[in-house]
Write a protein that holds these residues in place. Structure first.
Motif, PDB file in Angstrom:
ATOM      1  N   ASN A  56       0.858  -1.120  -0.173  1.00  9.18           N
ATOM      2  CA  ASN A  56      -0.051   0.053   0.039  1.00  9.18           C
ATOM      3  C   ASN A  56       0.839   1.124  -0.048  1.00  9.18           C
ATOM      4  OD1 ASN A  56      -1.875  -1.957   2.184  1.00  9.18           O
ATOM      5  ND2 ASN A  56      -2.680  -1.256   0.290  1.00  9.18           N
ATOM      6  N   LEU A  57       2.026   1.047   0.571  1.00 12.19           N
ATOM      7  CA  LEU A  57       2.992   2.387   0.540  1.00 12.19           C
ATOM      8  C   LEU A  57       3.480   2.772  -0.599  1.00 12.19           C
ATOM      9  CD1 LEU A  57       5.302   1.406   3.809  1.00 12.19           C
ATOM     10  CD2 LEU A  57       3.174   2.954   3.673  1.00 12.19           C
ATOM     11  N   GLU A  58       3.199   1.920  -1.688  1.00 15.69           N
ATOM     12  CA  GLU A  58       3.722   2.288  -2.964  1.00 15.69           C
ATOM     13  C   GLU A  58       2.649   3.362  -3.645  1.00 15.69           C
ATOM     14  OE1 GLU A  58       4.110  -1.485  -4.848  1.00 15.69           O
ATOM     15  OE2 GLU A  58       5.755  -2.145  -3.918  1.00 15.69           O
ATOM     16  N   GLU A  59       1.660   3.406  -3.067  1.00 15.20           N
ATOM     17  CA  GLU A  59       0.607   4.293  -3.619  1.00 15.20           C
ATOM     18  C   GLU A  59       0.806   5.714  -2.910  1.00 15.20           C
ATOM     19  OE1 GLU A  59      -3.063   2.468  -3.359  1.00 15.20           O
ATOM     20  OE2 GLU A  59      -2.620   0.572  -3.737  1.00 15.20           O
ATOM     21  N   VAL A  60       1.358   6.036  -1.954  1.00 12.84           N
ATOM     22  CA  VAL A  60       1.613   7.181  -1.183  1.00 12.84           C
ATOM     23  C   VAL A  60       2.121   8.398  -2.249  1.00 12.84           C
ATOM     24  CG1 VAL A  60       3.110   8.583   0.349  1.00 12.84           C
ATOM     25  CG2 VAL A  60       2.172   6.147   0.780  1.00 12.84           C
ATOM     26  N   GLU A  61       1.312   9.366  -2.031  1.00 10.83           N
ATOM     27  CA  GLU A  61       1.814  10.723  -2.735  1.00 10.83           C
ATOM     28  C   GLU A  61       2.440  11.523  -1.844  1.00 10.83           C
ATOM     29  OE1 GLU A  61      -1.777  12.379  -4.672  1.00 10.83           O
ATOM     30  OE2 GLU A  61      -2.657  10.389  -4.779  1.00 10.83           O
ATOM     31  N   GLN A  62       3.811  11.583  -2.006  1.00  7.01           N
ATOM     32  CA  GLN A  62       4.789  12.296  -1.366  1.00  7.01           C
ATOM     33  C   GLN A  62       4.417  13.788  -1.167  1.00  7.01           C
ATOM     34  OE1 GLN A  62       6.980  11.190   0.959  1.00  7.01           O
ATOM     35  NE2 GLN A  62       7.125   8.956  -0.060  1.00  7.01           N
ATOM     36  N   ALA A  63       3.825  14.585  -2.078  1.00  8.17           N
ATOM     37  CA  ALA A  63       3.515  15.865  -2.142  1.00  8.17           C
ATOM     38  C   ALA A  63       2.222  16.365  -1.229  1.00  8.17           C
ATOM     39  CB  ALA A  63       3.259  16.344  -3.692  1.00  8.17           C
ATOM     40  N   ARG A  64       1.481  15.460  -1.147  1.00  6.43           N
ATOM     41  CA  ARG A  64       0.268  15.540  -0.231  1.00  6.43           C
ATOM     42  C   ARG A  64       0.297  15.678   1.327  1.00  6.43           C
ATOM     43  NH1 ARG A  64      -5.057  12.129  -1.996  1.00  6.43           N
ATOM     44  NH2 ARG A  64      -5.819  13.650  -0.047  1.00  6.43           N
ATOM     45  N   THR A  65      -0.563  16.394   1.917  1.00  9.98           N
ATOM     46  CA  THR A  65      -0.575  16.493   3.396  1.00  9.98           C
ATOM     47  C   THR A  65      -1.619  15.929   3.725  1.00  9.98           C
ATOM     48  OG1 THR A  65      -1.510  18.643   3.156  1.00  9.98           O
ATOM     49  CG2 THR A  65       1.086  18.798   3.414  1.00  9.98           C
ATOM     50  N   GLY A  66      -1.700  15.614   5.174  1.00 13.61           N
ATOM     51  CA  GLY A  66      -3.037  15.060   5.614  1.00 13.61           C
ATOM     52  C   GLY A  66      -3.079  15.707   7.251  1.00 13.61           C
ATOM     53  N   ILE A  86      -2.079  17.060  24.257  1.00 12.48           N
ATOM     54  CA  ILE A  86      -1.695  15.730  23.252  1.00 12.48           C
ATOM     55  C   ILE A  86      -0.552  16.472  22.414  1.00 12.48           C
ATOM     56  CG2 ILE A  86      -2.561  14.291  21.147  1.00 12.48           C
ATOM     57  CD1 ILE A  86      -3.964  13.921  24.026  1.00 12.48           C
ATOM     58  N   ARG A  87       0.472  15.274  22.188  1.00 19.82           N
ATOM     59  CA  ARG A  87       1.345  15.561  21.442  1.00 19.82           C
ATOM     60  C   ARG A  87       1.567  14.765  20.125  1.00 19.82           C
ATOM     61  NH1 ARG A  87       3.784  15.406  26.944  1.00 19.82           N
ATOM     62  NH2 ARG A  87       3.896  13.303  26.632  1.00 19.82           N
ATOM     63  N   CYS A  88       2.080  15.490  19.054  1.00 18.10           N
ATOM     64  CA  CYS A  88       2.127  14.664  17.676  1.00 18.10           C
ATOM     65  C   CYS A  88       3.392  14.924  17.186  1.00 18.10           C
ATOM     66  CB  CYS A  88       0.938  15.570  16.769  1.00 18.10           C
ATOM     67  SG  CYS A  88       1.142  14.611  15.068  1.00 18.10           S
ATOM     68  N   GLN A  89       4.374  13.804  17.072  1.00 15.95           N
ATOM     69  CA  GLN A  89       5.694  14.042  16.686  1.00 15.95           C
ATOM     70  C   GLN A  89       5.916  13.070  15.595  1.00 15.95           C
ATOM     71  OE1 GLN A  89       6.440  13.122  21.157  1.00 15.95           O
ATOM     72  NE2 GLN A  89       8.287  14.495  20.659  1.00 15.95           N
ATOM     73  N   LYS A  90       6.514  13.566  14.653  1.00 19.47           N
ATOM     74  CA  LYS A  90       6.709  12.902  13.360  1.00 19.47           C
ATOM     75  C   LYS A  90       8.011  11.855  13.679  1.00 19.47           C
ATOM     76  CE  LYS A  90       7.495  12.795   8.363  1.00 19.47           C
ATOM     77  NZ  LYS A  90       7.762  13.823   7.398  1.00 19.47           N
ATOM     78  N   VAL A  91       8.102  10.576  13.408  1.00 20.82           N
ATOM     79  CA  VAL A  91       9.277   9.552  13.876  1.00 20.82           C
ATOM     80  C   VAL A  91       9.732   8.945  12.638  1.00 20.82           C
ATOM     81  CG1 VAL A  91       8.190   9.327  16.269  1.00 20.82           C
ATOM     82  CG2 VAL A  91       7.380   7.774  14.430  1.00 20.82           C
ATOM     83  N   SER A  92       8.985   8.830  11.548  1.00 12.46           N
ATOM     84  CA  SER A  92       9.379   8.191  10.167  1.00 12.46           C
ATOM     85  C   SER A  92       9.036   8.998   8.849  1.00 12.46           C
ATOM     86  CB  SER A  92       8.849   6.783  10.569  1.00 12.46           C
ATOM     87  OG  SER A  92       9.278   5.838   9.358  1.00 12.46           O
ATOM     88  N   GLU A  93       9.747   8.698   8.131  1.00  6.92           N
ATOM     89  CA  GLU A  93       9.536   9.080   6.625  1.00  6.92           C
ATOM     90  C   GLU A  93       8.985   7.704   5.913  1.00  6.92           C
ATOM     91  OE1 GLU A  93       9.499  12.127   5.735  1.00  6.92           O
ATOM     92  OE2 GLU A  93      11.137  13.235   6.543  1.00  6.92           O
ATOM     93  N   ILE A  94       8.416   7.948   4.689  1.00 10.40           N
ATOM     94  CA  ILE A  94       7.912   6.881   3.967  1.00 10.40           C
ATOM     95  C   ILE A  94       8.696   7.019   2.696  1.00 10.40           C
ATOM     96  CG2 ILE A  94       6.180   5.726   2.544  1.00 10.40           C
ATOM     97  CD1 ILE A  94       4.106   6.420   4.964  1.00 10.40           C
ATOM     98  N   VAL A  95       9.763   6.235   2.503  1.00 12.87           N
ATOM     99  CA  VAL A  95      10.579   6.242   1.326  1.00 12.87           C
ATOM    100  C   VAL A  95      10.835   4.987   0.359  1.00 12.87           C
ATOM    101  CG1 VAL A  95      13.201   6.669   0.435  1.00 12.87           C
ATOM    102  CG2 VAL A  95      12.086   7.834   2.600  1.00 12.87           C
ATOM    103  N   GLN A  96      10.369   5.236  -0.661  1.00 14.81           N
ATOM    104  CA  GLN A  96      10.341   4.123  -1.953  1.00 14.81           C
ATOM    105  C   GLN A  96       9.579   2.764  -1.234  1.00 14.81           C
ATOM    106  OE1 GLN A  96      14.496   3.490  -3.105  1.00 14.81           O
ATOM    107  NE2 GLN A  96      14.320   5.408  -4.175  1.00 14.81           N
ATOM    108  N   GLY A  97       8.484   3.134  -0.617  1.00 15.81           N
ATOM    109  CA  GLY A  97       7.779   1.979   0.004  1.00 15.81           C
ATOM    110  C   GLY A  97       8.273   1.368   1.200  1.00 15.81           C
ATOM    111  N   GLU A  98       9.051   2.043   1.997  1.00 19.14           N
ATOM    112  CA  GLU A  98       9.501   1.532   3.382  1.00 19.14           C
ATOM    113  C   GLU A  98       9.686   2.644   4.285  1.00 19.14           C
ATOM    114  OE1 GLU A  98      13.366  -0.280   3.129  1.00 19.14           O
ATOM    115  OE2 GLU A  98      12.331  -1.990   2.060  1.00 19.14           O
TER     116      GLU A  98
END
Length: 243
Positions: A56-66, A86-98
């Motif tokens: 499913n990660l292969e369908e991710v559109e990197q330019a979009r926000t959510g 409530i805290r919201c912290q980014k911990v990971s990128e999604i790069v080439q399906g991983e």
């Protein structure tokens, strides 16, 4: 002969008093163990959640926000789910399906690509939280226990709550933007999460029985001591009369 019989009665009375103290104290301890142990109950209204699979990660559109909408469900009676930080912290990128952890989280010992079930996800969230730095992306819940984080880049986010006496203990959670939706059959960039939370034990109910136990123990010990002293005095007096 009467003197011997009298002494035996006094000794029997002392033994009975000592046994009574031991029995009553044991009964109090048993009552404390059975009635006053507190077991945390975990709220499980939130559905089981895992990260999107690699296909499913292969369908991710990197330019979009959510966005991520955090919804706190009702807690223990008397608690308040509003104004919880409530805290919201980014911990990971999604790069080439991983999933690729950010630099500050690489030594957390977590591999998000190996997550298979909700228990793995929970353990990963706890490990990442231990490495998390102070977050600037925080907000408070409204009267309905809801807060929304908008304009989020693609990636995996750690959701956690600041501990408060007004609400239950909130478990840290991981959620991806976007997340796969079985019902829609596509990736959703605006997602909703209901973190699990655990009731906090009532401190007053836990400590009061223990205090009462100590008071009763000293009271019974004092009564036994009085009985023993009285018996000794009586024996001494009887001996004096005999001589």
């Amino acid at each position: 002969m009467k003197m011997v019989r009298y002494k035996r009665l006094l000794v029997a009375a002392c033994v009975f008093a000592a046994l009574s103290v031991s029995t009553v104290s044991a009964a109090d301890t048993a009552t404390l163990n059975e009635k006053d142990l507190v077991i945390d109950k975990t709220t499980t209204e939130a559905g089981e959640q895992v990260l999107p699979e690699k296909k499913n990660l292969e369908e991710v559109e990197q330019a979009r926000t959510g966005s991520i909408e955090v919804v706190l469900t009702d807690g223990k009676a008397g608690t308040d789910k509003s104004n919880v930080i409530i805290r919201c912290q980014k911990v990971s990128e999604i790069v080439q399906g991983e999933y690729v952890l950010l630099k500050s989280y690489k030594d957390a010992g977590v591999d998000l690509n190996a997550i298979e079930n909700s228990n793995d996800l929970k353990n990963a969230a706890e490990q990442l939280l231990s490495k998390a730095e102070e977050s600037t992306n925080t907000n408070v819940t409204d009267a309905n226990g809801t807060v929304t984080f908008k304009n989020l880049e693609v990636g995996v986010y750690l959701i956690s709550a600041e501990d408060t006496e007004r609400y239950d203990t909130v478990e840290p959670s991981l959620i991806a933007v976007p997340t796969w939706s079985d019902s829609e059959g596509e990736m959703q960039y605006d997602v909703v999460i209901e973190p699990k939370h655990t009731e906090k034990p009532d401190k007053e109910e836990n400590t009061a029985p223990q205090t009462n136990l100590e008071e009763n123990t000293w009271r019974y010990a004092g009564l036994a001591g009085i009985c023993v002293v009285g018996a000794v005095v009586c024996i001494i007096r009887m001996r004096k009369r005999k001589y």
